[in-house]
Design a protein around this motif. Structure first.
Motif, PDB file in Angstrom:
ATOM      1  N   ARG A 214       0.835  -1.208   0.000  1.00 46.49           N
ATOM      2  CA  ARG A 214       0.000   0.000   0.000  1.00 46.49           C
ATOM      3  C   ARG A 214       0.869   1.257   0.000  1.00 46.49           C
ATOM      4  O   ARG A 214       0.587   2.217  -0.749  1.00 46.49           O
ATOM      5  CB  ARG A 214      -0.914  -0.009   1.222  1.00 46.49           C
ATOM      6  N   LEU A 215       1.925   1.288   0.783  1.00 50.81           N
ATOM      7  CA  LEU A 215       2.829   2.442   0.798  1.00 50.81           C
ATOM      8  C   LEU A 215       3.529   2.607  -0.551  1.00 50.81           C
ATOM      9  O   LEU A 215       3.726   3.739  -1.026  1.00 50.81           O
ATOM     10  CB  LEU A 215       3.862   2.275   1.909  1.00 50.81           C
ATOM     11  N   ARG A 216       3.873   1.496  -1.175  1.00 53.23           N
ATOM     12  CA  ARG A 216       4.504   1.563  -2.492  1.00 53.23           C
ATOM     13  C   ARG A 216       3.519   2.181  -3.511  1.00 53.23           C
ATOM     14  O   ARG A 216       3.909   2.988  -4.357  1.00 53.23           O
ATOM     15  CB  ARG A 216       4.935   0.172  -2.934  1.00 53.23           C
ATOM     16  N   GLU A 217       2.230   1.811  -3.400  1.00 55.74           N
ATOM     17  CA  GLU A 217       1.219   2.377  -4.300  1.00 55.74           C
ATOM     18  C   GLU A 217       1.081   3.877  -4.080  1.00 55.74           C
ATOM     19  O   GLU A 217       0.917   4.649  -5.034  1.00 55.74           O
ATOM     20  CB  GLU A 217      -0.120   1.687  -4.064  1.00 55.74           C
ATOM     21  N   ILE A 218       1.140   4.293  -2.824  1.00 55.75           N
ATOM     22  CA  ILE A 218       1.046   5.726  -2.523  1.00 55.75           C
ATOM     23  C   ILE A 218       2.217   6.480  -3.134  1.00 55.75           C
ATOM     24  O   ILE A 218       2.059   7.560  -3.726  1.00 55.75           O
ATOM     25  CB  ILE A 218       0.985   5.947  -0.996  1.00 55.75           C
ATOM     26  N   TRP A 301     -10.040   1.655   7.287  1.00 57.87           N
ATOM     27  CA  TRP A 301      -9.773   0.295   7.751  1.00 57.87           C
ATOM     28  C   TRP A 301      -8.685  -0.359   6.912  1.00 57.87           C
ATOM     29  O   TRP A 301      -8.648  -0.205   5.694  1.00 57.87           O
ATOM     30  CB  TRP A 301     -11.052  -0.527   7.667  1.00 57.87           C
ATOM     31  N   PHE A 302      -7.819  -1.132   7.575  1.00 63.75           N
ATOM     32  CA  PHE A 302      -6.797  -1.919   6.878  1.00 63.75           C
ATOM     33  C   PHE A 302      -6.648  -3.222   7.641  1.00 63.75           C
ATOM     34  O   PHE A 302      -6.424  -3.225   8.852  1.00 63.75           O
ATOM     35  CB  PHE A 302      -5.459  -1.168   6.829  1.00 63.75           C
ATOM     36  N   GLY A 306      -6.739  -2.517  11.741  1.00 58.73           N
ATOM     37  CA  GLY A 306      -7.940  -1.794  12.132  1.00 58.73           C
ATOM     38  C   GLY A 306      -8.009  -0.438  11.462  1.00 58.73           C
ATOM     39  O   GLY A 306      -7.625  -0.276  10.298  1.00 58.73           O
ATOM     40  N   ASN A 307      -8.498   0.542  12.184  1.00 60.32           N
ATOM     41  CA  ASN A 307      -8.527   1.909  11.655  1.00 60.32           C
ATOM     42  C   ASN A 307      -7.103   2.459  11.614  1.00 60.32           C
ATOM     43  O   ASN A 307      -6.466   2.630  12.653  1.00 60.32           O
ATOM     44  CB  ASN A 307      -9.410   2.815  12.516  1.00 60.32           C
ATOM     45  N   LEU A 308      -6.636   2.722  10.402  1.00 60.39           N
ATOM     46  CA  LEU A 308      -5.223   3.087  10.182  1.00 60.39           C
ATOM     47  C   LEU A 308      -5.137   4.488   9.582  1.00 60.39           C
ATOM     48  O   LEU A 308      -5.872   4.816   8.644  1.00 60.39           O
ATOM     49  CB  LEU A 308      -4.572   2.079   9.241  1.00 60.39           C
ATOM     50  N   LEU A 309      -4.219   5.276  10.128  1.00 59.13           N
ATOM     51  CA  LEU A 309      -3.954   6.606   9.591  1.00 59.13           C
ATOM     52  C   LEU A 309      -2.482   6.676   9.184  1.00 59.13           C
ATOM     53  O   LEU A 309      -1.602   6.332   9.980  1.00 59.13           O
ATOM     54  CB  LEU A 309      -4.239   7.684  10.651  1.00 59.13           C
ATOM     55  N   ILE A 310      -2.232   7.089   7.933  1.00 59.96           N
ATOM     56  CA  ILE A 310      -0.859   7.242   7.438  1.00 59.96           C
ATOM     57  C   ILE A 310      -0.654   8.698   7.074  1.00 59.96           C
ATOM     58  O   ILE A 310      -1.455   9.295   6.344  1.00 59.96           O
ATOM     59  CB  ILE A 310      -0.595   6.360   6.205  1.00 59.96           C
TER      60      ILE A 310
END
Length: 391
Positions: A214-218, A301-302, A306-310
């Motif tokens: 997911r971070l790579r996609e961002i 949600w991830f 759970g509820n994730l904030l990046i």
């Protein structure tokens, strides 16, 4: 009181509509039950069902409060209506009784007792005026009796609604407790059964790989020319976060580092896991704050987190805050150091409420404790306490 009732009823959908909507959502969640064979998947299903049952319980409690208010209003109306009927009857009864005793013959004697034609006419006008007054009083009594009947019907309906609301609230509370008990059984198995514990560890490793993806996609979305950006091209800060090593604010005031970055061994089962962040034990609902300024690139949600904030802090540095109860920022929102971005929760957690915190240099995990202000880290607990390294 009437205004309060009106506001409660206006803000609350009708009982059939509410039941239908919750039934549809519950049916949709139940359709997924059994399809997900993973431990984290089953926990996610249970969390969704618990959220649905919690919403249903809150709605039932609102209806119950509204029904209680309506019942109180109806009881007041019924008492007032009965009082009016009693007063009207008390005022009219002696006159009706006197008129009954007088009869037709008494009326004739009353007129014939006159000494002149003029007095006959005058007595006739007086008698007619009394008759009209009595008829008006009878009409008022009839209205009051009908009002009392309507008030009694309203009271009966309010009692029925209250009973229904009490039953609905009780059913929702029991259903919610059933889901919570199921969740506790799964979580207890994670802590007490080695096979389940190891399964959880494997699934969390898979969740971590998905997070890296997911971070790579961002990153790719930010750098791909011509593609809509999830975030700003570059976050311009007064100072680079890379120069703030050892000076970042702690994400939860008063929180304690329970599990450290790196390899950890569970004291009960001897399970070895690689911890890419730190576990910060803190009370449910405690504010979670941004450690540095930046922009939110993921809020939701991830699986496994759970509820994730990046938050993208620029220069390739990201901070990740997981298992949040409330997300107080959305994708694209800017944040400043120390601003509240959510609250400590237990969504997706296998060991109750706490904050899982990571720092990443693009996809590479960093040891957060080397970046956080030393004076605010809090006393550490032994790895494996209250569930060890398993999130």
């Amino acid at each position: 009181m009437t205004l309060l009732l009106a506001l409660l009823l206006a803000a609350t959908p009708s009982l059939p509509d509410l039941q239908q909507r919750l039934a549809e959502e519950r049916a949709a969640a139940q359709k997924l039950a059994g399809r997900e064979s993973t431990l984290l998947g089953r926990l996610a299903e249970l969390e969704r069902l618990i959220e649905l049952e919690s919403r249903a319980l809150r709605a039932a409690q609102v209806r119950l409060r509204a029904a209680t208010v309506r019942l109180a209003e109806s009881e007041t109306h019924a008492r007032e209506a009965e009082t009016k009927v009693a007063k009207a009857t008390e005022a009219l009864e002696p006159r009706l009784f006197a008129r009954y005793k007088m009869g037709r013959e008494g009326y004739l004697r009353f007129l014939l007792g006159s000494r002149s034609i003029g007095e006959v006419l005058r007595r006739r006008r007086i008698f007619n005026a009394l008759l009209e007054a009595d008829l008006d009083a009878l009409a008022v009594l009839k209205i009051e009796v009908e009002g009392a009947r309507a008030a009694r019907n309203e009271l009966a309906a309010a009692n029925a609604e209250l009973g229904q609301s009490v039953q609905m609230e009780s059913d929702r509370r029991a259903s919610l407790q059933q889901r919570i008990d199921q969740q506790k059984q799964v979580l207890a198995a994670v802590q007490e059964e080695k096979g389940v514990h190891e399964q959880a560890a494997r699934e969390l490793e898979e969740a971590e790989r998905n997070l890296t993806t997911r971070l790579r996609e961002i990153e790719r979305a930010r750098l791909t020319p011509g593609k809509p950006l999830l975030i700003a091209p570059e976050i311009r800060l007064e100072a680079s976060i890379r120069r703030a090593r050892g000076r970042l604010s702690f994400p939860v005031v008063g929180g304690r580092v329970e599990v450290h970055f790196g390899r950890t061994t569970d004291p009960r089962f001897g399970t070895v896991t690689l911890q890419h962040g730190i576990d910060v034990r803190a009370p449910l609902g405690a504010p979670v704050r941004a450690v540095w300024g930046g922009k939110v690139v993921h809020a939701g949600w991830f699986k496994g987190y759970g509820n994730l904030l990046i938050v993208d802090h620029g220069r390739g540095i990201f901070s990740l805050m997981a298992h949040l109860d409330q997300l107080e920022r959305a994708v694209g929102d800017g944040v400043r150091a120390g601003e509240e971005v959510g609250t400590v929760g237990d969504t997706g957690s296998l060991k109750g409420p706490y904050l899982y915190f990571e720092l990443r240099d693009r996809q590479r995990p960093l040891d957060p404790e080397r970046w956080l202000h030393r004076a605010r880290r809090g006393p550490p607990l032994l790895a494996g306490t209250k569930g060890g390294a398993v999130r």
